[in-house]
Design a protein around this motif. Structure first.
Motif, PDB file in Angstrom:
ATOM      1  N   ALA A   1       0.757  -1.240   0.056  1.00  0.00           N
ATOM      2  CA  ALA A   1       0.020   0.086   0.052  1.00  0.00           C
ATOM      3  C   ALA A   1       0.931   1.329   0.100  1.00  0.00           C
ATOM      4  O   ALA A   1       0.445   2.494   0.089  1.00  0.00           O
ATOM      5  CB  ALA A   1      -0.809   0.059   1.294  1.00  0.00           C
ATOM      6  N   ASP A   2       2.168   1.157  -0.340  1.00  0.00           N
ATOM      7  CA  ASP A   2       3.021   2.297  -0.171  1.00  0.00           C
ATOM      8  C   ASP A   2       2.546   3.437  -1.099  1.00  0.00           C
ATOM      9  O   ASP A   2       2.209   3.280  -2.166  1.00  0.00           O
ATOM     10  CB  ASP A   2       4.427   1.994  -0.662  1.00  0.00           C
ATOM     11  CG  ASP A   2       5.390   2.858  -0.275  1.00  0.00           C
ATOM     12  OD1 ASP A   2       5.376   3.384   0.724  1.00  0.00           O
ATOM     13  OD2 ASP A   2       6.158   3.231  -1.071  1.00  0.00           O
ATOM     14  N   GLY A   3       2.349   4.817  -0.325  1.00  0.00           N
ATOM     15  CA  GLY A   3       1.825   5.822  -1.088  1.00  0.00           C
ATOM     16  C   GLY A   3       0.322   5.990  -1.110  1.00  0.00           C
ATOM     17  O   GLY A   3      -0.211   6.958  -1.259  1.00  0.00           O
ATOM     18  N   GLY A   4      -0.407   4.731  -0.542  1.00  0.00           N
ATOM     19  CA  GLY A   4      -1.940   4.703  -0.707  1.00  0.00           C
ATOM     20  C   GLY A   4      -2.291   5.015   0.932  1.00  0.00           C
ATOM     21  O   GLY A   4      -1.589   5.487   2.121  1.00  0.00           O
ATOM     22  N   THR A   5      -3.519   4.267   1.169  1.00  0.00           N
ATOM     23  CA  THR A   5      -4.129   4.223   2.613  1.00  0.00           C
ATOM     24  C   THR A   5      -4.145   2.585   3.042  1.00  0.00           C
ATOM     25  O   THR A   5      -4.683   1.921   2.320  1.00  0.00           O
ATOM     26  CB  THR A   5      -5.409   4.974   2.377  1.00  0.00           C
ATOM     27  OG1 THR A   5      -5.124   6.112   1.899  1.00  0.00           O
ATOM     28  CG2 THR A   5      -6.047   4.959   3.723  1.00  0.00           C
ATOM     29  N   ILE A   6      -4.060   2.455   4.279  1.00  0.00           N
ATOM     30  CA  ILE A   6      -4.359   1.495   5.006  1.00  0.00           C
ATOM     31  C   ILE A   6      -5.495   1.537   6.061  1.00  0.00           C
ATOM     32  O   ILE A   6      -5.440   2.811   6.817  1.00  0.00           O
ATOM     33  CB  ILE A   6      -3.229   0.744   6.006  1.00  0.00           C
ATOM     34  CG1 ILE A   6      -2.065   0.238   4.968  1.00  0.00           C
ATOM     35  CG2 ILE A   6      -3.630  -0.359   6.789  1.00  0.00           C
ATOM     36  CD1 ILE A   6      -2.282  -1.311   4.666  1.00  0.00           C
ATOM     37  N   PHE A   7      -6.561   0.925   5.884  1.00  0.00           N
ATOM     38  CA  PHE A   7      -7.738   1.078   6.600  1.00  0.00           C
ATOM     39  C   PHE A   7      -7.738  -0.122   7.726  1.00  0.00           C
ATOM     40  O   PHE A   7      -7.835  -1.506   7.346  1.00  0.00           O
ATOM     41  CB  PHE A   7      -9.084   1.040   5.904  1.00  0.00           C
ATOM     42  CG  PHE A   7     -10.185   1.005   6.773  1.00  0.00           C
ATOM     43  CD1 PHE A   7     -10.731   1.988   7.395  1.00  0.00           C
ATOM     44  CD2 PHE A   7     -11.166  -0.146   6.402  1.00  0.00           C
ATOM     45  CE1 PHE A   7     -11.699   1.958   8.543  1.00  0.00           C
ATOM     46  CE2 PHE A   7     -12.337  -0.098   7.290  1.00  0.00           C
ATOM     47  CZ  PHE A   7     -12.668   0.855   8.144  1.00  0.00           C
ATOM     48  N   LEU A   8      -7.584   0.110   8.880  1.00  0.00           N
ATOM     49  CA  LEU A   8      -7.543  -0.756  10.070  1.00  0.00           C
ATOM     50  C   LEU A   8      -8.811  -0.951  10.747  1.00  0.00           C
ATOM     51  O   LEU A   8      -9.286  -0.078  11.721  1.00  0.00           O
ATOM     52  CB  LEU A   8      -6.329  -0.598  10.980  1.00  0.00           C
ATOM     53  CG  LEU A   8      -4.910  -0.643  10.363  1.00  0.00           C
ATOM     54  CD1 LEU A   8      -3.962  -0.293  11.341  1.00  0.00           C
ATOM     55  CD2 LEU A   8      -4.701  -1.985   9.787  1.00  0.00           C
ATOM     56  N   ASP A   9      -9.750  -1.856  10.333  1.00  0.00           N
ATOM     57  CA  ASP A   9     -10.992  -2.070  11.036  1.00  0.00           C
ATOM     58  C   ASP A   9     -10.958  -2.858  12.278  1.00  0.00           C
ATOM     59  O   ASP A   9     -10.146  -3.754  12.270  1.00  0.00           O
ATOM     60  CB  ASP A   9     -12.051  -2.622   9.925  1.00  0.00           C
ATOM     61  CG  ASP A   9     -13.518  -2.368  10.401  1.00  0.00           C
ATOM     62  OD1 ASP A   9     -13.911  -1.841  11.309  1.00  0.00           O
ATOM     63  OD2 ASP A   9     -14.234  -3.035   9.708  1.00  0.00           O
TER      64      ASP A   9
ATOM     65  N   ARG B   1      -1.093   6.321   4.728  1.00  0.00           N
ATOM     66  CA  ARG B   1      -1.983   7.026   5.639  1.00  0.00           C
ATOM     67  C   ARG B   1      -2.556   5.816   6.375  1.00  0.00           C
ATOM     68  O   ARG B   1      -3.235   5.108   5.563  1.00  0.00           O
ATOM     69  CB  ARG B   1      -2.895   7.787   4.908  1.00  0.00           C
ATOM     70  CG  ARG B   1      -3.834   8.737   5.925  1.00  0.00           C
ATOM     71  CD  ARG B   1      -4.657   9.603   5.314  1.00  0.00           C
ATOM     72  NE  ARG B   1      -5.049  10.959   6.234  1.00  0.00           N
ATOM     73  CZ  ARG B   1      -6.138  11.662   5.803  1.00  0.00           C
ATOM     74  NH1 ARG B   1      -6.556  11.787   4.590  1.00  0.00           N
ATOM     75  NH2 ARG B   1      -6.501  12.390   6.955  1.00  0.00           N
ATOM     76  N   ILE B   2      -2.839   6.192   7.555  1.00  0.00           N
ATOM     77  CA  ILE B   2      -3.602   5.028   8.414  1.00  0.00           C
ATOM     78  C   ILE B   2      -5.004   5.734   8.873  1.00  0.00           C
ATOM     79  O   ILE B   2      -4.962   6.693   9.425  1.00  0.00           O
ATOM     80  CB  ILE B   2      -2.914   4.365   9.561  1.00  0.00           C
ATOM     81  CG1 ILE B   2      -1.784   3.583   9.208  1.00  0.00           C
ATOM     82  CG2 ILE B   2      -3.887   3.884  10.747  1.00  0.00           C
ATOM     83  CD1 ILE B   2      -1.133   3.106  10.264  1.00  0.00           C
TER      84      ILE B   2
END
Length: 446
Positions: A233-241, A277-278
């Motif tokens: 996901a480098d450069g993107g967004t990680i969504f931690l549910d 971004r987290i």
């Protein structure tokens, strides 16, 4: 002395009138063949009267109403008129034209039924305006007209422009992942990956290998290097549910990612940098978990830079008609159907239901209805068993189900808080002045 117009002249006058009005008008004989077709009918359908007259009406209009819900058919069978039946026709350019139709019997001077007549009105402009209006309440796949959601929509551009961590709180089924995707999709990271991870579904060891990756030989069966989601996901967004379900050990690892923007794959000797971004989400009260030493305070403050709260559906009942329409449109496309909407009793039933599963429950109910309803309107018998009977709301009769639901919502909140209006407003997730305005607007007497 002025002579009265008689005979053919009267018929000519009628034709002039029919040619002048903006509604389409056509007549059929008892064999369902078109006998007249006015100018507006030509314009709306794109079919000339020369091509229309003498053909069966269903060959000309190709409407969704032609099979089971044809107003003209009901008029011919029941001998009574129908007004403002909604549907659509397919014009000569194969475009869908939304219309309302009114039908009546065609009777001659001897009071004999010789066919039927239908007038229909093009609602393309109305539909276009309705869609333009609905976009004011829509961000990405999220739609709402409630005050609480409008507040979120208004600040979403600024939130998306930032790279700060976001914490989304709300009950299960309120749309936390949809909100996270909306933030990503309107941010400068929109062309980079968005990866969603359900932290509550994986044990620590699997969660760490999933997020951080591992090196060859890190454990049995680790035959080659495997990059983790942070690398992908480098450069993107990680969504931690469901971040509230993680263990203290994992929280330490995650804290380092947020502080140093680096992580260590399992079995690796050095650190790897990451630019992500987290966005975290939870249906639990993290501040309470912090006070009980079940969630790290330093991590809580790291992910809680921007906090957004999604209210449950029972606190935004005015959104139910919007959401129902959105789900019907989506499933019509997905399943190749044309369900026009819901019966009034169905909407009243929805407005009386608590929706413990929130928006996800409502979507599942509509999907269930689509299995049983092939066309026309969703009715009570198309709903799951527990919703098949409409619930009465405090014995009050109110023709507006949205208004009834809002009144009941406010009364329930007041009752839960011993009629303390400030406490009730806080319970509903709105400012007390907003509550006072709603009470006044609804004409409630407390």
């Amino acid at each position: 002395m002025v002579k009265k117009r008689q005979g053919p002249l009267t018929e000519d006058t009628t034709k002039v009138i029919l040619e002048s009005i903006s509604d389409g008008v056509f007549t059929i004989d008892d064999n369902w063949k078109i006998t007249s077709f006015n100018r507006a009918a030509e314009e709306i359908t794109g079919i000339s009267r020369k091509d229309a007259i003498g053909r069966h009406c269903w060959d000309v209009f190709r409407s969704n109403m032609c099979e089971e819900d044809c107003a003209l058919k009901r008029t011919m069978e029941q001998g009574r008129r129908f007004i403002n039946s909604s549907g659509y026709i397919i014009n000569s350019e194969k475009k869908k034209v939304p219309i309302t139709a009114s039908t009546s019997l065609l009777i001659d001077k001897n009071k004999e039924v010789i066919g039927g007549i239908e007038t229909f009105r093009d609602h393309s402009l109305v539909e276009q305006l309705r869609k333009e209006l609905s976009t004011k309440f829509k961000v990405q796949d999220m739609i709402s007209n409630s005050d609480a959601m409008k507040t979120i929509f208004n600040i979403l551009p600024q939130v998306s422009d930032s790279d700060s961590s976001v914490l989304i709180e709300g009950e299960t089924g309120t749309g936390k992942e949809l909100l996270a995707r909306a933030i990503h999709n309107i941010s400068h990271r929109k062309n980079e990956p968005f990866i969603a991870i359900n932290c509550g579904a994986l044990p620590d060891t699997l969660l760490e290998s999933e997020l951080f990756g591992y090196k060859k030989g890190a454990f049995t069966n680790a035959m080659k290097d495997k990059p983790g989601q942070f690398a992908l996901a480098d450069g993107g967004t990680i969504f931690l549910d469901e971040i509230g379900d993680t263990s203290p050990a994992f929280q330490v690892s995650l804290l380092r990612v947020l502080q140093e923007h680096e992580f260590t794959p399992l079995g690796a000797l050095g650190q790897e940098k990451t630019n992500i971004r987290i966005i975290a989400a939870t249906n639990r009260n993290l501040s309470l978990l912090v006070s009980e030493n079940k969630f790290r305070q330093d991590l809580y403050y790291r992910i809680n830079v921007i906090r957004l709260f999604l209210p449950p559906l029972r606190q935004r009942m005015e959104d139910i008609p919007l959401l129902v329409e959105q789900f019907i449109q989506k499933m019509n496309i997905r399943q190749g159907k044309f369900i026009q909407g819901t019966d009034k009793k169905v909407l009243q039933t929805f407005m009386s239901h608590e929706f413990p599963g929130n928006i996800r429950e409502l979507e599942n109910i509509i999907e269930h209805a689509f299995v049983l309803c092939s066309q026309g309107y969703i009715k009570l018998n198309h709903l799951p068993g527990f919703l098949s009977e409409p619930v009465q709301t405090n014995g009050e009769k109110n023709s507006d189900p949205v208004k009834s639901a809002q009144i009941n919502l406010i009364r329930d909140a007041l009752a839960r808080n011993n009629y303390n209006r400030s406490a009730a407003a806080k319970d509903m997730g709105i400012h007390k002045s907003t509550l006072f305005r709603k009470i006044k607007k609804l004409g409630m007497t407390l």
